[in-house]
Design a protein around this motif. Sequence first.
Motif, PDB file in Angstrom:
ATOM      1  N   MET A 167      11.929  -1.035   5.820  1.00 25.00           N
ATOM      2  CA  MET A 167      12.312  -1.575   6.942  1.00 25.00           C
ATOM      3  C   MET A 167      13.636  -2.437   6.746  1.00 25.00           C
ATOM      4  O   MET A 167      14.560  -2.540   7.487  1.00 25.00           O
ATOM      5  N   THR A 168      13.669  -2.992   5.453  1.00 25.18           N
ATOM      6  CA  THR A 168      15.066  -3.720   5.002  1.00 25.18           C
ATOM      7  C   THR A 168      15.959  -3.202   4.358  1.00 25.18           C
ATOM      8  O   THR A 168      17.162  -3.681   4.380  1.00 25.18           O
ATOM      9  N   GLY A 169      15.832  -2.121   3.586  1.00 22.50           N
ATOM     10  CA  GLY A 169      16.670  -1.462   2.762  1.00 22.50           C
ATOM     11  C   GLY A 169      16.740  -2.211   1.535  1.00 22.50           C
ATOM     12  O   GLY A 169      17.640  -1.765   0.651  1.00 22.50           O
ATOM     13  N   GLN A 170      15.866  -3.270   1.021  1.00 18.68           N
ATOM     14  CA  GLN A 170      15.917  -4.038   0.160  1.00 18.68           C
ATOM     15  C   GLN A 170      14.520  -3.688  -0.729  1.00 18.68           C
ATOM     16  O   GLN A 170      13.703  -3.163  -0.033  1.00 18.68           O
ATOM     17  N   THR A 171      14.711  -3.953  -1.952  1.00 21.75           N
ATOM     18  CA  THR A 171      13.420  -4.060  -2.665  1.00 21.75           C
ATOM     19  C   THR A 171      12.347  -4.841  -2.411  1.00 21.75           C
ATOM     20  O   THR A 171      12.877  -6.188  -1.839  1.00 21.75           O
ATOM     21  N   TYR A 172      11.155  -4.767  -2.553  1.00 19.23           N
ATOM     22  CA  TYR A 172       9.947  -5.807  -2.266  1.00 19.23           C
ATOM     23  C   TYR A 172      10.279  -7.130  -3.268  1.00 19.23           C
ATOM     24  O   TYR A 172      10.209  -8.227  -3.013  1.00 19.23           O
ATOM     25  N   THR A 173      10.636  -6.496  -4.449  1.00 14.73           N
ATOM     26  CA  THR A 173      10.559  -7.397  -5.664  1.00 14.73           C
ATOM     27  C   THR A 173      11.857  -8.300  -5.220  1.00 14.73           C
ATOM     28  O   THR A 173      11.674  -9.577  -5.459  1.00 14.73           O
ATOM     29  N   SER A 174      13.170  -8.061  -4.461  1.00 16.42           N
ATOM     30  CA  SER A 174      14.109  -8.812  -3.998  1.00 16.42           C
ATOM     31  C   SER A 174      13.654  -9.996  -3.266  1.00 16.42           C
ATOM     32  O   SER A 174      13.992 -11.215  -3.569  1.00 16.42           O
ATOM     33  N   PHE A 175      12.536  -9.738  -2.398  1.00 19.10           N
ATOM     34  CA  PHE A 175      11.943 -10.971  -1.722  1.00 19.10           C
ATOM     35  C   PHE A 175      10.970 -12.017  -2.468  1.00 19.10           C
ATOM     36  O   PHE A 175      11.035 -13.079  -2.486  1.00 19.10           O
ATOM     37  N   ARG A 176      10.254 -11.125  -3.432  1.00 23.82           N
ATOM     38  CA  ARG A 176       9.208 -11.820  -4.252  1.00 23.82           C
ATOM     39  C   ARG A 176      10.039 -12.927  -5.165  1.00 23.82           C
ATOM     40  O   ARG A 176       9.665 -13.773  -5.793  1.00 23.82           O
ATOM     41  N   LYS A 177      11.263 -12.409  -5.801  1.00 23.38           N
ATOM     42  CA  LYS A 177      11.885 -13.015  -6.623  1.00 23.38           C
ATOM     43  C   LYS A 177      12.926 -13.978  -5.919  1.00 23.38           C
ATOM     44  O   LYS A 177      13.574 -14.694  -6.813  1.00 23.38           O
ATOM     45  N   GLY A 178      12.966 -14.343  -4.567  1.00 27.42           N
ATOM     46  CA  GLY A 178      13.635 -15.253  -4.063  1.00 27.42           C
ATOM     47  C   GLY A 178      15.199 -14.928  -4.039  1.00 27.42           C
ATOM     48  O   GLY A 178      15.957 -15.735  -3.783  1.00 27.42           O
ATOM     49  N   ARG A 179      15.549 -13.483  -4.399  1.00 27.89           N
ATOM     50  CA  ARG A 179      17.094 -13.260  -4.006  1.00 27.89           C
ATOM     51  C   ARG A 179      17.169 -13.048  -2.770  1.00 27.89           C
ATOM     52  O   ARG A 179      16.400 -12.791  -1.788  1.00 27.89           O
ATOM     53  N   SER A 180      18.373 -13.273  -2.377  1.00 26.30           N
ATOM     54  CA  SER A 180      19.045 -13.256  -1.028  1.00 26.30           C
ATOM     55  C   SER A 180      19.226 -11.637  -0.447  1.00 26.30           C
ATOM     56  O   SER A 180      19.817 -10.980  -1.367  1.00 26.30           O
ATOM     57  N   PRO A 181      18.579 -11.274   0.579  1.00 23.33           N
ATOM     58  CA  PRO A 181      18.776  -9.909   1.027  1.00 23.33           C
ATOM     59  C   PRO A 181      20.336  -9.373   1.041  1.00 23.33           C
ATOM     60  O   PRO A 181      20.614  -8.234   0.941  1.00 23.33           O
ATOM     61  N   LEU A 182      20.977 -10.661   1.181  1.00 27.76           N
ATOM     62  CA  LEU A 182      22.644 -10.224   1.323  1.00 27.76           C
ATOM     63  C   LEU A 182      23.347 -10.156  -0.009  1.00 27.76           C
ATOM     64  O   LEU A 182      24.351  -9.484  -0.092  1.00 27.76           O
ATOM     65  N   ASN A 183      22.455 -10.667  -1.059  1.00 27.77           N
ATOM     66  CA  ASN A 183      22.898 -10.587  -2.565  1.00 27.77           C
ATOM     67  C   ASN A 183      21.882 -10.107  -3.430  1.00 27.77           C
ATOM     68  O   ASN A 183      21.615 -10.904  -4.074  1.00 27.77           O
ATOM     69  N   PRO A 184      21.468  -8.958  -3.359  1.00 28.34           N
ATOM     70  CA  PRO A 184      20.139  -8.435  -4.055  1.00 28.34           C
ATOM     71  C   PRO A 184      20.448  -8.789  -5.513  1.00 28.34           C
ATOM     72  O   PRO A 184      19.516  -8.726  -6.263  1.00 28.34           O
ATOM     73  N   GLN A 185      21.705  -8.786  -6.163  1.00 34.60           N
ATOM     74  CA  GLN A 185      22.006  -8.749  -7.268  1.00 34.60           C
ATOM     75  C   GLN A 185      21.779 -10.102  -8.079  1.00 34.60           C
ATOM     76  O   GLN A 185      21.563 -10.539  -9.140  1.00 34.60           O
ATOM     77  N   GLN A 186      21.545 -11.121  -6.980  1.00 34.85           N
ATOM     78  CA  GLN A 186      21.436 -12.590  -7.535  1.00 34.85           C
ATOM     79  C   GLN A 186      20.109 -12.775  -8.022  1.00 34.85           C
ATOM     80  O   GLN A 186      19.064 -12.085  -7.567  1.00 34.85           O
ATOM     81  N   SER A 187      20.047 -13.430  -9.244  1.00 37.80           N
ATOM     82  CA  SER A 187      18.616 -13.464  -9.882  1.00 37.80           C
ATOM     83  C   SER A 187      18.571 -14.947 -10.479  1.00 37.80           C
ATOM     84  O   SER A 187      19.553 -15.636 -10.405  1.00 37.80           O
ATOM     85  N   THR A 188      17.420 -15.187 -10.927  1.00 37.33           N
ATOM     86  CA  THR A 188      17.136 -16.515 -11.364  1.00 37.33           C
ATOM     87  C   THR A 188      17.650 -16.457 -13.058  1.00 37.33           C
ATOM     88  O   THR A 188      17.093 -15.534 -13.574  1.00 37.33           O
ATOM     89  N   PRO A 189      18.418 -17.586 -13.465  1.00 33.27           N
ATOM     90  CA  PRO A 189      18.752 -17.278 -14.952  1.00 33.27           C
ATOM     91  C   PRO A 189      17.603 -17.874 -15.711  1.00 33.27           C
ATOM     92  O   PRO A 189      16.494 -18.405 -15.399  1.00 33.27           O
ATOM     93  N   ASN A 190      17.895 -17.501 -17.146  1.00 33.39           N
ATOM     94  CA  ASN A 190      16.788 -17.906 -18.413  1.00 33.39           C
ATOM     95  C   ASN A 190      15.408 -17.317 -18.045  1.00 33.39           C
ATOM     96  O   ASN A 190      14.526 -17.699 -18.581  1.00 33.39           O
ATOM     97  N   ASN A 191      15.596 -16.029 -17.345  1.00 35.52           N
ATOM     98  CA  ASN A 191      14.281 -15.391 -17.148  1.00 35.52           C
ATOM     99  C   ASN A 191      13.160 -16.133 -16.585  1.00 35.52           C
ATOM    100  O   ASN A 191      11.921 -16.081 -17.025  1.00 35.52           O
ATOM    101  N   GLN A 192      13.445 -17.210 -15.638  1.00 35.61           N
ATOM    102  CA  GLN A 192      12.458 -17.741 -14.912  1.00 35.61           C
ATOM    103  C   GLN A 192      12.123 -17.649 -13.444  1.00 35.61           C
ATOM    104  O   GLN A 192      13.118 -17.027 -13.092  1.00 35.61           O
ATOM    105  N   HIS A 193      10.992 -17.612 -13.216  1.00 33.12           N
ATOM    106  CA  HIS A 193      10.758 -17.660 -11.678  1.00 33.12           C
ATOM    107  C   HIS A 193      11.552 -18.672 -10.945  1.00 33.12           C
ATOM    108  O   HIS A 193      11.687 -19.804 -11.439  1.00 33.12           O
ATOM    109  N   PRO A 194      11.911 -18.241  -9.575  1.00 31.46           N
ATOM    110  CA  PRO A 194      12.784 -19.334  -8.884  1.00 31.46           C
ATOM    111  C   PRO A 194      11.920 -20.284  -8.370  1.00 31.46           C
ATOM    112  O   PRO A 194      10.739 -20.077  -8.190  1.00 31.46           O
ATOM    113  N   THR A 195      12.196 -21.476  -7.959  1.00 24.19           N
ATOM    114  CA  THR A 195      11.328 -22.409  -7.202  1.00 24.19           C
ATOM    115  C   THR A 195      11.961 -22.513  -5.856  1.00 24.19           C
ATOM    116  O   THR A 195      12.830 -23.606  -5.583  1.00 24.19           O
TER     117      THR A 195
END
Length: 321
Positions: A167-195
């Motif tokens: 439906m979105t063209g993005q991975t399910y993980t990209s939403f679970r990890k708090g990444r922006s669908p407009l910037n799916p490469q964005q990730s949380t530093p230091n191997n930590q889950h986002p808050t």
Amino acid sequence: MKTLIVLLGPTGVGKTDLSIRLADTFHIPIINADSRQIFAEIPIGTAAPSAGQLAKVKHYFVGNHRLTDYYSASMFEQDVLQLIAQHPSHTFLMSGGSMMYIDAVCNGIDDIPTVDDETRRWMKQRLADEGLEALVEELRRLDPEHYEVVDRQNPRRVVHALEICHMTGQTYTSFRKGRSPLNPQQSTPNNQHPTPHPRPFNILKIGLNREREELYDRINRRVDQMMAQGLLEEARRVYPLRHLNALNTVGYKELFRHFDGEWSLDEAVERIKGNTRRYMRKQLTWFKRDGSIHWFHPDEEQEIIHFINEKLQTNPSQTEK
């Protein structure tokens, strides 16, 4: 500011016993973070705290719902936030191994889009036509990261992840990890889950782990113990409700297939052990990605107490009830 101590780890590692002793030491309540222990009808198969353990330390969210009640990680998040805000204690111990429930409280529920009716109908038909195995393989290709942690025997979760992907063209993980669908490469530093949802309390995560073979042995012995305690009879009592998602879980779905005549009892028990070991590995895969967890062996109880004291900057006797 209040503090939430999160005691997490794979199934069978020894969270329950240690959580009782830690809560007793610090005079604090326990918040259960096991998504199946909330159901009153299935205490044996979920290894829920015993009556004696419940009497020793105040527990929340154990056996407080019926199997027919709808309950979700989002509802758990809101219930826990309300409890922490209104409870007089300044420190809480949340213990469990349900990954989504822990993430919901610590990070907040992600803004996963609502699936439209057309996509839902299409994926439902594909499941009927192609079967679960084909969809699992498609998920491996489209979202290999979620493939590693999802329950691949649960059609609902596999299908939902694919619905989001298509439906979105993005991975399910990209939403679970708090990444922006407009910037799916964005990730949380230091191997930590986002808050993405700031919390009005400090969070201190303590992980428990053992050697893999030791965990396997403990799981096997615990399944045997559950059977001796009456798991077969418990599963038979709830068998009429087998269509409920709350019972689509290890220990019950295998025995249901035994009741249906597909497996012998011995085979069903061996399947429970194998599937529990598989679930344990998925839990560790999930937890190991969170760099904010401080890991200990369950036998390192004094080290854990010292670590908590350092973080709280107080003595156990000073912690409010």
